[in-house]
Design a protein around this motif. Structure first.
Motif, PDB file in Angstrom:
ATOM      1  N   GLY A  16      16.458  -3.104  -1.899  1.00  0.00           N
ATOM      2  CA  GLY A  16      15.562  -3.917  -1.069  1.00  0.00           C
ATOM      3  C   GLY A  16      14.136  -3.809  -1.548  1.00  0.00           C
ATOM      4  N   SER A  17      13.215  -4.400  -0.809  1.00  0.00           N
ATOM      5  CA  SER A  17      11.831  -4.474  -1.291  1.00  0.00           C
ATOM      6  C   SER A  17      11.107  -3.155  -1.085  1.00  0.00           C
ATOM      7  CB  SER A  17      11.102  -5.579  -0.535  1.00  0.00           C
ATOM      8  OG  SER A  17      11.208  -5.313   0.849  1.00  0.00           O
ATOM      9  N   VAL A  18      10.057  -2.958  -1.865  1.00  0.00           N
ATOM     10  CA  VAL A  18       9.142  -1.840  -1.647  1.00  0.00           C
ATOM     11  C   VAL A  18       8.385  -2.135  -0.359  1.00  0.00           C
ATOM     12  CG1 VAL A  18       7.256  -0.525  -2.668  1.00  0.00           C
ATOM     13  CG2 VAL A  18       8.935  -1.616  -4.139  1.00  0.00           C
ATOM     14  N   THR A  19       7.821  -1.097   0.230  1.00  0.00           N
ATOM     15  CA  THR A  19       7.204  -1.273   1.530  1.00  0.00           C
ATOM     16  C   THR A  19       6.155  -2.371   1.560  1.00  0.00           C
ATOM     17  OG1 THR A  19       5.933  -0.174   3.249  1.00  0.00           O
ATOM     18  CG2 THR A  19       5.566   0.576   1.018  1.00  0.00           C
ATOM     19  N   ALA A  20       6.135  -3.079   2.695  1.00  0.00           N
ATOM     20  CA  ALA A  20       5.138  -4.114   2.908  1.00  0.00           C
ATOM     21  C   ALA A  20       3.852  -3.516   3.447  1.00  0.00           C
ATOM     22  CB  ALA A  20       5.686  -5.129   3.912  1.00  0.00           C
ATOM     23  N   ILE A  21       3.884  -2.251   3.811  1.00  0.00           N
ATOM     24  CA  ILE A  21       2.723  -1.615   4.434  1.00  0.00           C
ATOM     25  C   ILE A  21       1.766  -1.123   3.354  1.00  0.00           C
ATOM     26  CG2 ILE A  21       1.999   0.195   6.040  1.00  0.00           C
ATOM     27  CD1 ILE A  21       4.125  -1.435   7.308  1.00  0.00           C
ATOM     28  N   ASP A  22       0.494  -1.390   3.553  1.00  0.00           N
ATOM     29  CA  ASP A  22      -0.512  -0.855   2.659  1.00  0.00           C
ATOM     30  C   ASP A  22      -0.972   0.485   3.232  1.00  0.00           C
ATOM     31  OD1 ASP A  22      -3.783  -1.985   1.436  1.00  0.00           O
ATOM     32  OD2 ASP A  22      -2.528  -0.255   0.930  1.00  0.00           O
ATOM     33  N   TYR A  23      -0.274   1.546   2.842  1.00  0.00           N
ATOM     34  CA  TYR A  23      -0.549   2.858   3.432  1.00  0.00           C
ATOM     35  C   TYR A  23      -1.951   3.361   3.119  1.00  0.00           C
ATOM     36  CZ  TYR A  23       3.991   3.706   5.523  1.00  0.00           C
ATOM     37  OH  TYR A  23       5.100   3.650   6.345  1.00  0.00           O
ATOM     38  N   ASP A  24      -2.499   2.958   1.990  1.00  0.00           N
ATOM     39  CA  ASP A  24      -3.852   3.417   1.662  1.00  0.00           C
ATOM     40  C   ASP A  24      -4.851   3.068   2.745  1.00  0.00           C
ATOM     41  OD1 ASP A  24      -3.568   2.928  -1.928  1.00  0.00           O
ATOM     42  OD2 ASP A  24      -3.296   4.716  -0.683  1.00  0.00           O
ATOM     43  N   GLN A  25      -4.593   1.964   3.448  1.00  0.00           N
ATOM     44  CA  GLN A  25      -5.497   1.545   4.518  1.00  0.00           C
ATOM     45  C   GLN A  25      -5.308   2.387   5.781  1.00  0.00           C
ATOM     46  OE1 GLN A  25      -7.890  -0.752   4.164  1.00  0.00           O
ATOM     47  NE2 GLN A  25      -7.186  -0.709   2.055  1.00  0.00           N
ATOM     48  N   LEU A  26      -4.192   3.073   5.847  1.00  0.00           N
ATOM     49  CA  LEU A  26      -3.850   3.764   7.095  1.00  0.00           C
ATOM     50  C   LEU A  26      -4.144   5.258   7.061  1.00  0.00           C
ATOM     51  CD1 LEU A  26      -0.417   2.049   7.834  1.00  0.00           C
ATOM     52  CD2 LEU A  26      -2.647   1.459   8.760  1.00  0.00           C
TER      53      LEU A  26
END
Lengths: 420, 450
Positions: free
Chosen positions: A2-12
């Motif tokens: 499946g796809s790599v995460t859609a979340i931009d963790y650097d922002q979090l």
């Protein structure tokens, strides 16, 4: 996968989360590996020749026994963790088990944890600053509230619950209101979705999907603390689920990579081992593994080695058998408590038959407004229950007693004046 | 706890600044740290017979998988846990300061080996790394300062102070440790310039990582006095305390002749001592013990318990049984054995180095711990100059720059390397030194042809 995460963790990530990187010697270790260097004098590893143990062995309650005596295993068990993710063989087992059990629809990775409590401290530290809000079920796990959240100065945003868990409308409402008022939106949603501590609730599939959808709308990271996942017995003693009918986890529906799932050995096996496993999207998992390694050098090696030996000895069939036996044990105790409550406390309390985990949540009727009115007297009569300092006419009973079953009946007889 | 009251010792010494109010030394997190309410309940009612405990989340011991646990030791000893011990080994910690029998052992060990002069309390820890992380978190806020040697434990730099945002003050040292006059001067100057002062001195006083020095008693007292004058707490991180092998000693030291710790001279109650089983026994156990002012130890236990529910009970129970079976004699024997092993490795390094590296590098024969602090000569500006040659010759060491308080800096050369002689065999030590020599000769030759 499946796809790599859609979340931009650097922002979090929080400030300390952003600052969390690989340790300086990791680069040297990598170079040593790629250049096939045997004479390594860069690390701070003590001599294996000094380690005190030559072998260790266990016996199980069913009589099975095994010994860890192969030199490299015994040495690894006593040495520092040489990877950030725990012993490679154990981590492999856990990773594979998660993939088989949950089939996550996007890319995730797994590391061996030093227990869920520590993982909770790590994930919150990586993503929150002092004063930040965190969404929790309105009744929640005491340690999380006290020792993680309060101690670090985070703020709890309680989400109302019904008998199926958090109410999606209320969750949406909280977030909507904060947004309208210009207040900061929480990053994390903490949930114990099976055999919830303290209410005993298990969140059904449809409710999970609704909550996941709200999490998507507001880009929340869901911390799925699933300490009681394997201890489910919704259909009684005759239809125990084993590992094949445990219901859909949040991880199993995590298309976005926003779920951090925590599995624990504490209730499934034993809490003294201080072991578990954490699964999350790779950018977050990497930080968590680095932070875990940085703070406590990863989980203790002896217990990792013992657990691996045990899992190897059991194989899949043995693990299944063991899970069934634990479900049977907890179901039996829950049934006894339920019968005793039914017999002695009908009309005085409201409760639901436990279907998972170890807790029964009693709502006190009979004019009691707050559990503090009855707890001291209960204590005098030799019954310890807890209310977690809440202003609430409810108490949590732990299904697991050390002296059962006869004592259940005696202690639950209403004492004169106790619940009037 | 044992030990005379701080006030009495203060007047005894004349210069003592006994710590009476620990609150003023705590960070925001430290002040907020209280025992969890459920923990309080559990700890309060642990051990009371006949209580029907519906309150905790303690799973039933009857459901635990293990009914028997045995360990075989290299020295031939057999550890076999009793049925009660097997249960305890699998259960949560029921006390915040660790498995009670082991905590009692640790209290006795501290009294026997250090006899701390001020009030103190002892807690079992999850190993010194975690203990250090927690202790600093209790004492320091983001931006606060830690005083330490100019080169220090690299893990501190990259894994603790970096992410937590603490500032490290590096102070000059020689082969006996921090130079007290330099420390004093540095602190006085900062005070005069109204710059923020460090709250804590962090030091590894025996077999220092990386510079491998041991602080002798006289120097320790001087360092202690400076800290007392400037009201710094001292975090004494002592993982190599049992791994001492001085060149001139009458037999191995065992466990009874290890010298005077900072704790043993701590009249003020300002020392936080971290002891660890990691090098004395093995690192994979994740167990150690901490000694400090009673209130600080209490906060530490709450914080540790809150962080991870305490050290794994499993190894605490096994270790306790082992220590009981060994007794002090057995522990002494064990320490002598490992001191002998490290001594031989250190001697092999030193002798081979004298043959191969004289003129190419400078170092001192280590008297404790696992490291040699090697300074490259031969025109080497920075460890990086040698990296390719080291890979080619198949030998590694740790670049000194990762141990510097400011971390590796591209325009500042650091011609030092930390050599760990512990995790390699005797033969590998020899081979390693020979390869290092080759690296340096090749480098020197290449320089000369320019």
């Amino acid at each position: 996968m499946g796809s790599v995460t859609a979340i931009d963790y650097d922002q979090l990530f929080s400030a300390s989360g952003r600052a969390r990187g690989p340790d300086a010697l990791a680069a040297m270790a990598h170079l040593s590996d790629t250049n096939n260097i045997q004479v390594r004098m860069h690390g701070g590893l003590p001599a294996a020749a000094n380690f005190p143990f030559e072998s260790f062995s266990y016996t199980l309650r069913n009589g099975q026994r095994s010994t860890v005596e192969e030199a490299s295993k015994v040495s690894m068990a006593q040495q520092y963790n040489l990877t950030l993710t725990g012993h490679p063989d154990l981590r492999h087992w856990m990773r594979q088990h998660v993939l088989n059990q949950h089939r996550p629809p996007s890319q995730h990775d797994t590391y061996v944890s030093s227990g869920t409590n520590h993982a909770l401290e790590v994930v919150t530290a990586l993503m929150m600053e002092r004063g930040d809000p965190i969404l929790c079920e309105e009744f929640s796990y005491f340690y999380m509230l006290d020792s993680v959240i309060t101690a670090a100065g985070y703020k709890v945003l309680p989400v109302a619950m019904d008998e199926y868990g958090m109410k999606p409308e209320h969750l949406s409402k909280i977030l909507q209101q904060r947004s309208e008022l210009g207040m900061n939106i929480p990053r994390l949603l903490y949930t114990v979705p099976v055999g919830q501590n303290p209410t005993g609730t298990t969140v059904p599939l449809e409710r999970r999907r609704q909550l996941y959808k709200v999490a998507q709308e507001w880009n929340l990271i869901i911390i799925e603390d699933d300490a009681y996942y394997y201890l489910q017995y919704p259909n009684g003693a005759d239809k125990l689920p084993g590992t094949h009918a445990l219901g859909a986890s949040y991880l199993s529906m995590d298309t976005d990579g926003r779920v951090v799932r925590m599995d624990s050995c504490s209730k499934l096996l034993a809490p003294g081992l201080r072991l578990g496993w954490v699964t999350a999207a790779p950018p977050l998992l990497e930080k968590m593994a680095m932070h875990t390694h940085a703070s406590l050098n990863g989980p203790n090696g002896i217990c990792q080695a013992l657990l691996m030996e045990l899992l190897d000895q059991w194989g899949e069939a043995g693990f299944e058998k063991y899970v069934l036996s634990m479900q049977a044990e907890y179901q039996r105790r829950a049934a006894i408590l339920h019968a005793a409550v039914e017999k002695e406390l009908t009309g005085l309390v409201e409760w639901r038959r436990p279907t998972a985990g170890m807790f029964m949540w009693l709502k006190l009727l009979a004019g009691v407004r707050d559990a503090d009115e009855v707890l001291p007297q209960l204590a005098e009569d030799g019954v310890m229950a807890s209310d977690g300092d809440m202003q609430l006419a409810a108490i949590r009973l732990t299904v697991i007693l050390h002296n059962y079953p006869e004592r259940h009946h005696n202690i639950l007889k209403p004492q004169p004046g106790l619940l009037l | 706890m044992s030990g005379s009251a701080p006030e009495a010792n203060g007047s005894c010494n004349g210069a003592g600044h006994a710590i009476t109010d620990i609150e003023k030394y705590l960070s925001t997190d430290g002040r907020a740290r209280q025992s969890g309410s459920l923990s309080k309940l559990i700890f309060k009612f642990t051990g009371i017979p006949d209580v029907v405990g519906f309150h905790g989340g303690l799973p039933t011991a009857e459901a635990f998988p293990f009914s028997g646990i045995k360990f075989s030791l290299v020295d031939g000893e057999q550890i076999s846990l009793s049925s009660d011990q097997v249960k305890a080994a699998q259960q949560y910690n029921v006390k915040g300061d660790g498995y009670p029998p082991l905590q009692t052992w640790a209290e006795e060990a501290v009294q026997k080996l250090h006899a701390p002069p001020a009030d103190h309390a002892v807690s079992i820890t999850t190993g010194s790394n975690h203990a250090l992380d927690i202790v600093l978190g209790l004492l320091l806020d983001r931006g606060d300062h830690v005083l330490t040697e100019e080169f220090t434990y690299p893990h501190m730099v990259d894994s603790i102070t970096g992410p937590r945002g603490y500032q490290l003050w590096g102070v000059s040292y020689d082969n006996h440790g921090i130079i007290p006059e330099a420390m004093d001067q540095s602190l006085k100057q900062a005070a005069a310039e109204k710059r923020p002062l460090p709250k804590v001195l962090y030091t590894v006083p025996i077999g220092q990582n990386p510079a491998s020095f041991c602080i002798p008693a006289q120097r320790r007292q001087e360092i202690y006095d400076v800290c007392s004058r400037h009201d710094l707490l001292i975090v004494e991180d002592d993982p190599y305390w049992a791994i001492q092998f001085p060149a001139h000693s009458d037999g191995e030291l065992g466990v009874h002749r290890l010298g005077e710790s900072f704790l043993s001279m701590d009249t003020d109650g300002r020392v936080v001592r971290l002891d660890s089983f990691a090098k004395m026994l093995a690192p994979g156990l994740r167990v150690g013990w901490l000694t400090a002012h009673p209130e600080l130890t209490a906060r530490f236990s709450y914080a540790m318990h809150g962080s991870c529910l305490g050290p794994n009970t499993f190894m605490q129970v096994v270790l306790h049984q082992m220590l009981m079976q060994w007794g002090w004699e057995g522990l002494d024997r064990h320490c002598k054995r490992i001191q002998g092993i490290y001594r031989r490795l250190a001697d092999t390094f030193h002798e081979t180095a004298q043959e191969e590296l004289t003129g190419l590098a400078e170092w001192e024969r280590p008297e404790a711990g696992m490291f040699v602090w090697l300074k490259f000569l031969a025109g080497v500006h920075d460890y990086d100059d040698l990296l390719n040659l080291m890979l080619e010759q198949k030998v590694t060491a740790a670049p000194g720059s990762i141990c510097h308080v400011e971390g590796p800096q591209p325009d500042v050369g650091c011609p030092w390397a930390r050599i760990c002689f512990a995790a390699v065999t005797q033969d590998q030590v020899k081979t390693g030194v020979q390869r290092l020599a080759k690296v340096l000769r090749k480098y020197q030759a290449a320089q000369q042809t320019r």
